[in-house]
Design an enzyme around this catalytic site. Structure first.
Site, PDB file in Angstrom:
ATOM      1  N   TYR A  98       0.822  -1.214   0.000  1.00 12.11           N
ATOM      2  CA  TYR A  98       0.000   0.000   0.000  1.00 12.11           C
ATOM      3  C   TYR A  98       0.854   1.262   0.000  1.00 12.11           C
ATOM      4  O   TYR A  98       0.397   2.315  -0.429  1.00 12.11           O
ATOM      5  CB  TYR A  98      -0.915   0.030   1.232  1.00 12.11           C
ATOM      6  CG  TYR A  98      -2.250  -0.641   1.031  1.00 12.11           C
ATOM      7  CD1 TYR A  98      -2.328  -1.991   0.707  1.00 12.11           C
ATOM      8  CD2 TYR A  98      -3.433   0.073   1.188  1.00 12.11           C
ATOM      9  CE1 TYR A  98      -3.557  -2.606   0.543  1.00 12.11           C
ATOM     10  CE2 TYR A  98      -4.670  -0.538   1.023  1.00 12.11           C
ATOM     11  CZ  TYR A  98      -4.728  -1.870   0.703  1.00 12.11           C
ATOM     12  OH  TYR A  98      -5.942  -2.470   0.545  1.00 12.11           O
ATOM     13  N   ASP A 148      -6.364  -7.197   3.722  1.00  9.53           N
ATOM     14  CA  ASP A 148      -7.505  -6.572   3.057  1.00  9.53           C
ATOM     15  C   ASP A 148      -8.397  -7.653   2.440  1.00  9.53           C
ATOM     16  O   ASP A 148      -9.616  -7.678   2.644  1.00  9.53           O
ATOM     17  CB  ASP A 148      -6.990  -5.608   1.986  1.00  9.53           C
ATOM     18  CG  ASP A 148      -8.111  -4.858   1.291  1.00  9.53           C
ATOM     19  OD1 ASP A 148      -9.053  -4.446   1.978  1.00  9.53           O
ATOM     20  OD2 ASP A 148      -8.040  -4.691   0.058  1.00  9.53           O
ATOM     21  N   ASP A 184      -2.628 -17.988   0.397  1.00  9.21           N
ATOM     22  CA  ASP A 184      -3.641 -18.564  -0.509  1.00  9.21           C
ATOM     23  C   ASP A 184      -4.307 -19.775   0.152  1.00  9.21           C
ATOM     24  O   ASP A 184      -5.531 -19.925   0.126  1.00  9.21           O
ATOM     25  CB  ASP A 184      -3.036 -18.920  -1.877  1.00  9.21           C
ATOM     26  CG  ASP A 184      -1.798 -19.801  -1.795  1.00  9.21           C
ATOM     27  OD1 ASP A 184      -1.203 -19.924  -0.701  1.00  9.21           O
ATOM     28  OD2 ASP A 184      -1.415 -20.385  -2.829  1.00  9.21           O
ATOM     29  N   LYS A 219       3.304 -15.192   1.897  1.00 14.47           N
ATOM     30  CA  LYS A 219       3.636 -16.053   0.753  1.00 14.47           C
ATOM     31  C   LYS A 219       5.155 -16.216   0.736  1.00 14.47           C
ATOM     32  O   LYS A 219       5.850 -15.742  -0.172  1.00 14.47           O
ATOM     33  CB  LYS A 219       3.137 -15.431  -0.557  1.00 14.47           C
ATOM     34  CG  LYS A 219       1.629 -15.475  -0.733  1.00 14.47           C
ATOM     35  CD  LYS A 219       1.112 -16.761  -1.340  1.00 14.47           C
ATOM     36  CE  LYS A 219       1.573 -16.953  -2.764  1.00 14.47           C
ATOM     37  NZ  LYS A 219       1.172 -18.309  -3.268  1.00 14.47           N
ATOM     38  N   ASP A 264     -12.225  -9.365   3.995  1.00 15.50           N
ATOM     39  CA  ASP A 264     -13.501  -9.364   3.260  1.00 15.50           C
ATOM     40  C   ASP A 264     -14.057 -10.781   3.194  1.00 15.50           C
ATOM     41  O   ASP A 264     -15.269 -11.007   3.321  1.00 15.50           O
ATOM     42  CB  ASP A 264     -13.323  -8.840   1.828  1.00 15.50           C
ATOM     43  CG  ASP A 264     -13.622  -7.353   1.717  1.00 15.50           C
ATOM     44  OD1 ASP A 264     -13.374  -6.634   2.693  1.00 15.50           O
ATOM     45  OD2 ASP A 264     -14.110  -6.918   0.652  1.00 15.50           O
TER      46      ASP A 264
HETATM   47  C1  IPM Z   1     -10.496  -1.509   3.694  1.00 21.68           C
HETATM   48  C2  IPM Z   1     -10.742  -0.843   2.374  1.00 21.68           C
HETATM   49  C3  IPM Z   1      -9.612   0.143   2.107  1.00 21.68           C
HETATM   50  C4  IPM Z   1      -8.342  -0.653   1.946  1.00 21.68           C
HETATM   51  C5  IPM Z   1      -9.831   1.106   0.936  1.00 21.68           C
HETATM   52  C6  IPM Z   1     -11.141   1.855   1.052  1.00 21.68           C
HETATM   53  C7  IPM Z   1      -8.684   2.063   0.790  1.00 21.68           C
HETATM   54  O1  IPM Z   1     -10.888  -1.801   1.370  1.00 21.68           O
HETATM   55  O2  IPM Z   1     -10.355  -0.785   4.697  1.00 21.68           O
HETATM   56  O3  IPM Z   1     -10.470  -2.737   3.745  1.00 21.68           O
HETATM   57  O4  IPM Z   1      -8.036  -1.151   0.849  1.00 21.68           O
HETATM   58  O5  IPM Z   1      -7.621  -0.771   2.942  1.00 21.68           O
HETATM   59 MG    MG Z   2     -10.955  -3.817   2.107  1.00 21.44          MG
END
Ligand code: IPM
Ligand code: MG
Length: 368
Positions: free
Chosen positions: A142, A249, A225, A192, A253
């Site tokens: 990032y 990240d 993975d 990884k 999710d």
């Molecule tokens: C998260 C989001 C952020 C990230 C974006 C909005 C910059 O996806 O907080 O998970 O990628 O960190």
């Molecule tokens: Mg995210």
């Protein structure tokens, strides 16, 4: 003594709607528990760009550095897709994380029993799930340099760099081990190391920190993975997962969906302790600004409300009040109160964002 201070940055899309419900909970804490905060509000993301031409002004950044905790809603939206990268709404959030040095991002994924059937996975895979992903938040791909889109001969090349120093890995590893000690004492580190040097270093440093200072914690390592697959196959094998910024990240999710809805997941981003002993901290839901449903009163405010509960626990040492909020959410869900994202295939009538907030406040009243 002065009240602790909170800076609210509701942001874009559904951010202001879900934050309105958090404000009800903050008000309730003052009225019914005598726990008062000095609340100020400001802009971040697209709305800040609209007002000031930047997703985060220096003045707002300075305020965020001074307060005891920041509560953030969400940033972004299609209206801003064409903006130059440097002023995109997300840059505001990334600047806050970087300049506040919020290196440890806690993303709990807990499956409330009432929602076990809403997950796309089978009930026994997710029922009772309680894991936390600790995501490194201020380094890695990032932020690594070099980065950019460059010309190379006749074509363009896009470059990002995964970079981790030992100290960056060590400090997030420590926060994962400390957290595990308060839970089921198990950490799984994901990288990884089979293809990335930064992954090899990650694995070595996590192991060293463990052997030196946390030998009592059970530590395992997994390729990220495989970790993604294991999260979907049998997530209850995990307690605390520690991983880098990008894998964190993605994996968070994925973990979110185990719980039934992304609209349920809170997060805490923590840095080093300030002079008053509290960690630098920002709390935000894991979900985004959901522009498709913004302004319609459909959004689920639970992730943002649970983020405030995390603030009570991690910034203000009010673990009992945090649990009270979490129990109120659990009760409301058990009573069948559902926002649209929590409607099963059998349907029913969803409540609005505000009705969900009111139901949680009523459950808080009932807890006294
Ligand atoms: C998260 C989001 C952020 C990230 C974006 C909005 C910059 O996806 O907080 O998970 O990628 O960190
Ligand atoms: Mg995210």
């Amino acid at each position: 003594m002065a009240n602790p201070s909170l800076l609210i940055l509701a942001g874009d899309g559904i951010g202001p709607e879900v934050m309105a419900e958090v404000k009800k909970i903050i008000g309730w804490m003052g009225d019914r528990r005598g726990i008062r905060f000095d609340v100020s509000e400001d802009l971040v993301g697209g709305c800040a760009y609209d007002a000031h031409g930047t997703p985060l002004t220096d003045a707002t950044m300075a305020k965020a550095q001074e307060v005891d905790a920041v509560l953030l809603g969400a940033v972004g939206g299609p209206k801003y897709d064409k903006l130059d990268f440097s002023v995109k709404p997300e840059r505001g959030l990334l600047r806050l994380r970087k300049e506040m040095d919020l290196f440890s991002n806690l993303r709990p994924a807990q499956c409330f029993d009432a929602l076990a059937d809403f997950s796309s996975l089978k009930r026994d895979v997710v029922a009772g799930l309680d894991i936390v992903i600790v995501r490194e938040l201020t380094s890695g791909v990032y932020f690594g340099e070099p980065r950019g889109i460059f010309k190379e001969g006749n074509e363009r090349v896009g470059i990002n760099t995964q970079r981790y120093t030992e100290s960056e890995i060590a400090r997030v590893a420590r926060s994962a081990f400390e957290l595990a000690r308060k839970r089921r004492n198990k950490v799984c580190s994901m990288e990884k190391a089979n293809v990335m040097e930064s992954g090899i270093l990650w694995r070595e440093v996590v192991q060293e920190v463990h052997d030196r200072d946390y030998p009592d914690v059970e530590l395992s390592h997994m390729y990220a993975d495989n970790g993604a697959m294991q999260l979907v196959r049998w997530p209850k094998q995990f307690d605390v997962i520690v991983t880098d910024n990008l894998f964190g990240d993605l994996l968070s999710d994925c973990a979110a969906m185990l719980t039934g809805s992304l609209g349920m997941l809170p997060s805490a981003s923590l840095g080093a302790p300030m002079a008053n002993g509290r960690p630098k901290a920002l709390y935000e839901p894991v979900h985004g600004s959901a522009p498709d449903i913004a302004g319609q009163g459909k959004a689920n405010p639970i992730a943002c409300i649970l983020s405030f509960a995390m603030a009570l626990r991690y910034s203000f040492d009010l673990g009992e009040e945090a649990t009270r909020v979490e129990k109120a959410v659990e009760k409301v869900l058990a009573d069948g109160v559902r926002t649209a994202d929590l409607m099963g295939p059998e349907g029913g009538t969803p409540v609005s964002t505000a009705q969900m907030g009111d139901a949680i406040v009523a459950a808080l009243d009932a807890s006294l």
